[in-house]
Scaffold this motif. Structure first.
Motif, PDB file in Angstrom:
ATOM      1  N   ASP A 230      97.555  31.450  73.979  1.00 24.14           N
ATOM      2  CA  ASP A 230      98.261  30.771  75.067  1.00 24.14           C
ATOM      3  C   ASP A 230      98.364  29.273  74.823  1.00 24.14           C
ATOM      4  OD1 ASP A 230      95.657  29.944  75.489  1.00 24.14           O
ATOM      5  OD2 ASP A 230      95.659  30.353  77.647  1.00 24.14           O
TER       6      ASP A 230
ATOM      7  N   PRO B 222     104.552  25.871  81.171  1.00 19.19           N
ATOM      8  CA  PRO B 222     103.217  26.378  81.521  1.00 19.19           C
ATOM      9  C   PRO B 222     103.224  27.777  82.125  1.00 19.19           C
ATOM     10  CG  PRO B 222     103.386  24.062  82.110  1.00 19.19           C
ATOM     11  CD  PRO B 222     104.752  24.487  81.655  1.00 19.19           C
ATOM     12  N   ARG B 223     104.286  28.144  82.867  1.00 21.98           N
ATOM     13  CA  ARG B 223     104.296  29.444  83.528  1.00 21.98           C
ATOM     14  C   ARG B 223     105.568  30.241  83.275  1.00 21.98           C
ATOM     15  NH1 ARG B 223     100.956  26.190  85.938  1.00 21.98           N
ATOM     16  NH2 ARG B 223      99.067  26.987  86.929  1.00 21.98           N
ATOM     17  N   SER B 224     106.308  29.863  82.276  1.00 22.26           N
ATOM     18  CA  SER B 224     107.527  30.607  81.965  1.00 22.26           C
ATOM     19  C   SER B 224     107.951  30.335  80.529  1.00 22.26           C
ATOM     20  CB  SER B 224     108.671  30.220  82.925  1.00 22.26           C
ATOM     21  OG  SER B 224     109.020  28.859  82.763  1.00 22.26           O
TER      22      SER B 224
ATOM     23  N   ASN C 172     104.753  31.686  77.478  1.00 22.33           N
ATOM     24  CA  ASN C 172     103.629  30.793  77.200  1.00 22.33           C
ATOM     25  C   ASN C 172     102.551  31.441  76.344  1.00 22.33           C
ATOM     26  OD1 ASN C 172     100.820  29.545  77.997  1.00 22.33           O
ATOM     27  ND2 ASN C 172     102.355  27.986  78.487  1.00 22.33           N
TER      28      ASN C 172
ATOM     29  N   ASP D 167     104.546  36.211  79.820  1.00 18.92           N
ATOM     30  CA  ASP D 167     104.209  35.298  80.913  1.00 18.92           C
ATOM     31  C   ASP D 167     103.342  36.055  81.907  1.00 18.92           C
ATOM     32  OD1 ASP D 167     105.590  32.991  80.079  1.00 18.92           O
ATOM     33  OD2 ASP D 167     107.473  33.729  80.931  1.00 18.92           O
ATOM     34  N   TRP D 168     102.397  35.335  82.522  1.00 19.40           N
ATOM     35  CA  TRP D 168     101.577  35.942  83.562  1.00 19.40           C
ATOM     36  C   TRP D 168     102.432  36.337  84.762  1.00 19.40           C
ATOM     37  CZ3 TRP D 168      97.221  37.528  81.850  1.00 19.40           C
ATOM     38  CH2 TRP D 168      96.405  36.757  81.003  1.00 19.40           C
TER      39      TRP D 168
ATOM     40  N   LYS E 208     102.484  37.037  88.956  1.00 22.06           N
ATOM     41  CA  LYS E 208     101.836  36.928  90.263  1.00 22.06           C
ATOM     42  C   LYS E 208     101.809  38.309  90.902  1.00 22.06           C
ATOM     43  CE  LYS E 208     102.490  32.299  92.179  1.00 22.06           C
ATOM     44  NZ  LYS E 208     103.119  31.562  93.303  1.00 22.06           N
TER      45      LYS E 208
ATOM     46  N   ALA F  66     100.848  40.834  82.706  1.00 17.57           N
ATOM     47  CA  ALA F  66     101.861  39.949  82.140  1.00 17.57           C
ATOM     48  C   ALA F  66     103.134  40.732  81.851  1.00 17.57           C
ATOM     49  CB  ALA F  66     101.343  39.302  80.855  1.00 17.57           C
TER      50      ALA F  66
ATOM     51  N   CYS G 129      98.718  32.522  89.272  1.00 11.72           N
ATOM     52  CA  CYS G 129      98.766  33.131  87.953  1.00 11.72           C
ATOM     53  C   CYS G 129      97.428  32.918  87.263  1.00 11.72           C
ATOM     54  CB  CYS G 129      99.871  32.496  87.117  1.00 11.72           C
ATOM     55  SG  CYS G 129     101.535  32.816  87.722  1.00 11.72           S
TER      56      CYS G 129
ATOM     57  N   THR H 248      94.671  31.758  84.645  1.00  4.13           N
ATOM     58  CA  THR H 248      94.577  30.564  83.819  1.00  4.13           C
ATOM     59  C   THR H 248      94.123  30.955  82.424  1.00  4.13           C
ATOM     60  OG1 THR H 248      92.250  30.157  84.323  1.00  4.13           O
ATOM     61  CG2 THR H 248      93.884  29.275  85.871  1.00  4.13           C
TER      62      THR H 248
ATOM     63  N   GLU I 295      98.775  25.038  80.551  1.00  3.31           N
ATOM     64  CA  GLU I 295      99.340  23.848  81.205  1.00  3.31           C
ATOM     65  C   GLU I 295     100.172  22.996  80.261  1.00  3.31           C
ATOM     66  OE1 GLU I 295      99.138  23.763  84.430  1.00  3.31           O
ATOM     67  OE2 GLU I 295      97.887  25.547  84.329  1.00  3.31           O
TER      68      GLU I 295
END
Length: 243
Positions: free
Chosen positions: A97, A157-159, A162, A118-119, A121, A138, A128, A130, A100
């Motif tokens: 990964d 960081p989230r898309s 990552n 990607d993680w 939700k 994912a 998501c 860390t 951030e």
């Protein structure tokens, strides 16, 4: 004196990443434009060097001379790092990964298979996972072949994928710009994962953190590209033109 392509990219990165604000679409396109211009020779690699010698007849690193995954460090500061991963054919960089981080990548030569996640939700309130997560759900956002020439890519960081792994199908090299850089002290370590696809949910997998793979060997090689000049005047120039 005309500035090298890598110098221009470095100045732009100093300007944009030192602002500690969310990147704008204009800034993203600006960095992608500079990355798209860069070729292997611009970072001191002879893509067409022959033989197994690590140094080509042109005094550059030979693309055919890497027997292991090799990292060429170009630059690092508090706001970003820049370097090149060179892989001989058939090597795998494990699933990992970029906590951030925003990462700009340019495939300089060769081809590779990329798989990226990607993680997910699980509800409206759950965050998501860390980089310290042991496991999480994912979605697979990329699973295919990338071949040079190819425009630069960006992940967030989230898309954007990552968490990713890549396998070199031919000798290849990847120029990475990471902002901010990896840092254990700042809570941005690199975490490796195993993925377990879910048969009943195509395109989804459970990712579980794993120790650093024992068979992962990353060697170092010197940067033989154009020198990067750093001084206050260059940083000022960058802020006026790329912010």
């Amino acid at each position: 004196m005309e500035r090298s392509k890598i110098q221009v990219l470095c100045e732009a990165c100093h300007s944009i990443f030192s602002q500690e604000e969310l990147l704008t679409f204009k800034q993203i396109q600006c960095l992608k434009k500079f990355l798209d211009r860069i070729e292997a020779i611009d970072v001191g690699i002879d893509e067409f060097g022959l033989g197994d010698s690590p140094i080509s007849s042109r005094g550059l690193l030979s693309a055919q001379g890497f027997s292991e995954i090799t990292y060429i460090h170009i630059h690092e500061c508090n706001s970003f790092s820049m370097g090149v991963f060179c892989l001989p054919a058939g090597k795998v960089f494990p699933l990992h990964d970029h906590p951030e981080m925003t990462v700009f990548t340019k495939l300089l030569y060769g081809s590779m298979h990329v798989k990226a996640y990607d993680w997910i939700k699980l509800d409206n309130t759950a965050a998501c996972p860390t980089s310290a997560a042991v496991a999480g759900l994912a979605s697979c956002v990329t699973d295919g072949i990338m071949k040079a020439p190819h425009e630069s890519t960006v992940l967030f960081p989230r898309s954007g994928g990552n968490i990713h792994t890549f396998t070199s199908l031919t000798p290849c090299a990847i120029l990475d710009v990471l902002s901010p850089p990896y840092s254990e002290d700042s809570g941005r370590p690199s975490t490796y994962f195993s993925d377990f696809p879910i048969p009943s949910l195509p395109g989804y997998a459970v990712l579980e953190a794993r120790p650093l793979p024992d068979d992962l060997i990353v060697e170092g090689a010197p940067y033989l590209g154009p020198p990067i000049v750093e001084d206050d005047n260059i940083c000022e120039f960058g802020f006026r033109n790329y912010a």
